[in-house]
Design a protein around this motif. Sequence first.
Motif, PDB file in Angstrom:
ATOM      1  N   GLU A   1       1.809   6.321  -7.085  1.00  0.00           N
ATOM      2  CA  GLU A   1       0.736   7.211  -7.538  1.00  0.00           C
ATOM      3  C   GLU A   1       1.193   8.665  -7.497  1.00  0.00           C
ATOM      4  N   THR A   2       1.938   9.028  -6.462  1.00  0.00           N
ATOM      5  CA  THR A   2       2.474  10.388  -6.357  1.00  0.00           C
ATOM      6  C   THR A   2       3.459  10.660  -7.481  1.00  0.00           C
TER       7      THR A   2
ATOM      8  N   LYS B   1       2.375   1.620  -3.416  1.00  0.00           N
ATOM      9  CA  LYS B   1       1.348   2.086  -4.356  1.00  0.00           C
ATOM     10  C   LYS B   1       1.150   3.595  -4.216  1.00  0.00           C
ATOM     11  N   ALA B   2       1.071   4.081  -2.979  1.00  0.00           N
ATOM     12  CA  ALA B   2       0.897   5.517  -2.748  1.00  0.00           C
ATOM     13  C   ALA B   2       2.084   6.295  -3.307  1.00  0.00           C
ATOM     14  N   ARG B   3       3.304   5.780  -3.093  1.00  0.00           N
ATOM     15  CA  ARG B   3       4.498   6.446  -3.614  1.00  0.00           C
ATOM     16  C   ARG B   3       4.473   6.505  -5.137  1.00  0.00           C
TER      17      ARG B   3
ATOM     18  N   LYS C   1       0.834  -1.206   0.000  1.00  0.00           N
ATOM     19  CA  LYS C   1       0.000   0.000   0.000  1.00  0.00           C
ATOM     20  C   LYS C   1       0.870   1.257   0.000  1.00  0.00           C
ATOM     21  N   ALA C   2       1.937   1.226   0.791  1.00  0.00           N
ATOM     22  CA  ALA C   2       2.849   2.373   0.838  1.00  0.00           C
ATOM     23  C   ALA C   2       3.532   2.564  -0.521  1.00  0.00           C
TER      24      ALA C   2
END
Length: 56
Positions: free
Chosen positions: A28-29, A24-26, A21-22
């Motif tokens: 996406e940014t 994925k967030a990175r 999840k972390a």
Amino acid sequence: MEEMTLAGQLEAAQREIEELKAEKARLETEVAKLRGLLRIRQQDTMSTKLKDALRE
């Protein structure tokens, strides 16, 4: 004994999910930043083409 193994596997899977999840967030940014740069570059290119056309 089997319960501890299953509990350990569950805990490891949950850690992996949080890591993913972390990541994925990175990503996406990073994608959002790159899309912004691409948009800016396309606008610059379009502006240059328009300027060239107006000069003619």
